[in-house]
Motif scaffolding. Structure first.
Motif, PDB file in Angstrom:
ATOM      1  N   MET A 100       0.850  -1.196   0.000  1.00 46.39           N
ATOM      2  CA  MET A 100       0.000   0.000   0.000  1.00 46.39           C
ATOM      3  C   MET A 100       0.883   1.242   0.000  1.00 46.39           C
ATOM      4  SD  MET A 100      -3.055   1.019   2.657  1.00 46.39           S
ATOM      5  CE  MET A 100      -4.020   2.508   2.396  1.00 46.39           C
ATOM      6  N   ALA A 101       0.594   2.190  -0.893  1.00 47.22           N
ATOM      7  CA  ALA A 101       1.396   3.410  -1.003  1.00 47.22           C
ATOM      8  C   ALA A 101       1.285   4.237   0.265  1.00 47.22           C
ATOM      9  CB  ALA A 101       0.939   4.214  -2.210  1.00 47.22           C
ATOM     10  N   LYS A 102       2.374   4.904   0.585  1.00 45.22           N
ATOM     11  CA  LYS A 102       2.370   5.767   1.756  1.00 45.22           C
ATOM     12  C   LYS A 102       1.575   7.046   1.469  1.00 45.22           C
ATOM     13  CE  LYS A 102       6.660   4.282   3.973  1.00 45.22           C
ATOM     14  NZ  LYS A 102       7.934   4.730   4.574  1.00 45.22           N
ATOM     15  N   VAL A 103       1.015   7.623   2.519  1.00 42.54           N
ATOM     16  CA  VAL A 103       0.273   8.876   2.405  1.00 42.54           C
ATOM     17  C   VAL A 103       1.283  10.014   2.278  1.00 42.54           C
ATOM     18  CG1 VAL A 103      -1.310  10.456   3.568  1.00 42.54           C
ATOM     19  CG2 VAL A 103      -1.671   7.980   3.718  1.00 42.54           C
ATOM     20  N   ARG A 104       1.116  10.835   1.236  1.00 41.61           N
ATOM     21  CA  ARG A 104       2.045  11.927   0.953  1.00 41.61           C
ATOM     22  C   ARG A 104       1.633  13.179   1.732  1.00 41.61           C
ATOM     23  NH1 ARG A 104       1.179  12.034  -5.299  1.00 41.61           N
ATOM     24  NH2 ARG A 104      -0.937  11.792  -4.475  1.00 41.61           N
ATOM     25  N   VAL A 105       2.588  13.724   2.500  1.00 38.68           N
ATOM     26  CA  VAL A 105       2.324  14.822   3.431  1.00 38.68           C
ATOM     27  C   VAL A 105       2.941  16.114   2.938  1.00 38.68           C
ATOM     28  CG1 VAL A 105       2.634  15.663   5.797  1.00 38.68           C
ATOM     29  CG2 VAL A 105       2.306  13.220   5.370  1.00 38.68           C
ATOM     30  N   GLY A 106       2.164  17.197   3.044  1.00 40.78           N
ATOM     31  CA  GLY A 106       2.682  18.536   2.823  1.00 40.78           C
ATOM     32  C   GLY A 106       2.395  19.406   4.030  1.00 40.78           C
ATOM     33  N   VAL A 107       3.276  20.358   4.291  1.00 35.22           N
ATOM     34  CA  VAL A 107       3.100  21.311   5.390  1.00 35.22           C
ATOM     35  C   VAL A 107       3.336  22.706   4.834  1.00 35.22           C
ATOM     36  CG1 VAL A 107       3.912  22.098   7.650  1.00 35.22           C
ATOM     37  CG2 VAL A 107       3.834  19.646   7.140  1.00 35.22           C
ATOM     38  N   ILE A 108       2.340  23.569   4.992  1.00 31.45           N
ATOM     39  CA  ILE A 108       2.454  24.960   4.561  1.00 31.45           C
ATOM     40  C   ILE A 108       2.375  25.845   5.800  1.00 31.45           C
ATOM     41  CG2 ILE A 108       1.372  26.817   3.234  1.00 31.45           C
ATOM     42  CD1 ILE A 108       0.281  24.672   1.324  1.00 31.45           C
ATOM     43  N   GLY A 109       3.497  26.460   6.142  1.00 30.15           N
ATOM     44  CA  GLY A 109       3.553  27.278   7.341  1.00 30.15           C
ATOM     45  C   GLY A 109       4.071  26.478   8.524  1.00 30.15           C
TER      46      GLY A 109
END
Length: 350
Positions: free
Chosen positions: A1-10
């Motif tokens: 299962m593909a990993k969940v891709r995380v972004g952080v803004i700020g």
């Protein structure tokens, strides 16, 4: 299962102290992109968590492709950042208050629903066991039609809001930029935006109330550029009245953490929620129910919203205890208060 891709803004002080460590507790995430001002601290954080993209331009994070996104930028930028993340296909957890302007808040709620993504507001108390049990009592019994609601909060923000020091829980490696909290164009105001947003997120969620009109007084001791204390009287939909107050407490006073108390009286009963004293009492049609709680059951953390965001990214079933519409109702109440404090008059919801 593909990993969940995380972004952080700020990735400001609270994101570094709380959100990123909670994200790191999940081993099935891929840290894709992070954005904040300041290239040195940006690189340091990116290297620590293994982010592939680190940029001062938030669009670079979204262009890298993310499944979930944390918005921790100043409040005045939340609408732009959160809407862009939602429309880029990410589930979003946005810091509170979700926006300064109610129209922007309702627009984010509508955008999330339109694109089929979750918008989770960082109201951490709503996810804590003490509050979950209190909410369950309200859903099982309730108190009838709301008649009166009082909420009081105090927290250690004297130094932060007067520009004489930092918030005690701020991470030492990235102390908050003063403008984030005390420039109204970025913050929207002082104690109301910084802290009563928490109280409203908890209180309006627990009771289902929606502010209709209000009159507010605010004070600015210590030559503070934004208000440090608030006293607000509200009328809610359905005719209930109440008050919400908040004050910048002295550091290390009492338990040295947030004092937050709610009392609601309805046609069939009433409820007390006291987080500082760890008490939940509900009275309903002759029956008194009191929860057995540890002394520190009300100690704040913001793990719950992050866990909910990760669950959304995985496509798992979960309950959003801090949805966009709750964030919008909280912004409405704050907007009424700030307009009233400025005009000296009773103001109504727009």
């Amino acid at each position: 299962m593909a990993k969940v891709r995380v972004g952080v803004i700020g990735a400001g002080s609270w994101a570094i102290a709380s959100h990123l460590p909670h994200l790191a507790n999940h081993d099935d995430l891929e840290f894709v992109g992070i954005s904040r001002k300041g290239p040195e601290i940006l690189k340091k954080i990116a290297d620590r968590y293994g982010f592939k993209v680190a940029s001062e331009d938030y669009r670079d994070v979204l262009n890298a492709g993310v499944d979930i996104c944390v918005i921790g930028s100043p409040t005045g930028l939340h609408h732009e950042h959160a809407k862009a993340a939602l429309e880029a296909g990410a589930h979003v957890m946005c810091e509170k208050p979700v926006t300064i302007n109610p129209t922007d808040a309702w627009d984010l709620d509508a955008t999330a629903k339109r694109v089929g993504k979750e918008l989770i507001i960082a109201f951490g108390w709503n996810y804590m066991p003490m509050m979950q049990e209190a909410k369950a009592l309200m859903e099982k019994y309730g108190i009838g039609d709301l008649e009166h609601l009082t909420i009081h909060m105090s927290s250690m923000t004297r130094e932060l809001l007067s520009n004489t020091g930092a918030y005690p829980d701020a991470t030492p490696e990235s102390l908050p930029d003063e403008k984030t909290w005390t420039d109204p164009t970025l913050s929207g105001g002082g104690y109301g935006q910084a802290q009563l947003s928490h109280a409203l997120g908890m209180g309006l969620w627990a009771t289902g109330a929606r502010a209709e009109s209000g009159f507010a007084l605010m004070s600015y001791p210590m030559n503070a550029p934004v208000e440090m204390h608030d006293a607000i009287s509200y009328r809610f939909e359905g005719g209930a009245i109440g008050s919400v107050s908040g004050g910048s407490a002295h550091a290390k006073a009492h338990k040295a953490y947030h004092a937050l108390e709610l009392r609601a009286i309805g046609s069939d009963g009433q409820i007390l929620l006291d987080l500082e004293r760890a008490a939940v009492w509900l009275y309903y049609k002759g029956e008194n129910i009191r929860l057995d709680l540890d002394d520190d059951a009300g100690y704040y953390n913001c793990q719950g919203p992050i866990d909910a965001l990760v669950a959304a990214g995985k496509g798992e079933k979960f309950r959003n205890y801090s949805p966009g519409e709750l964030g919008a109702r909280s912004v409405e109440a704050l907007d009424i208060a700030y307009r009233s404090a400025a005009s000296g008059k009773l103001e109504h919801r727009l």
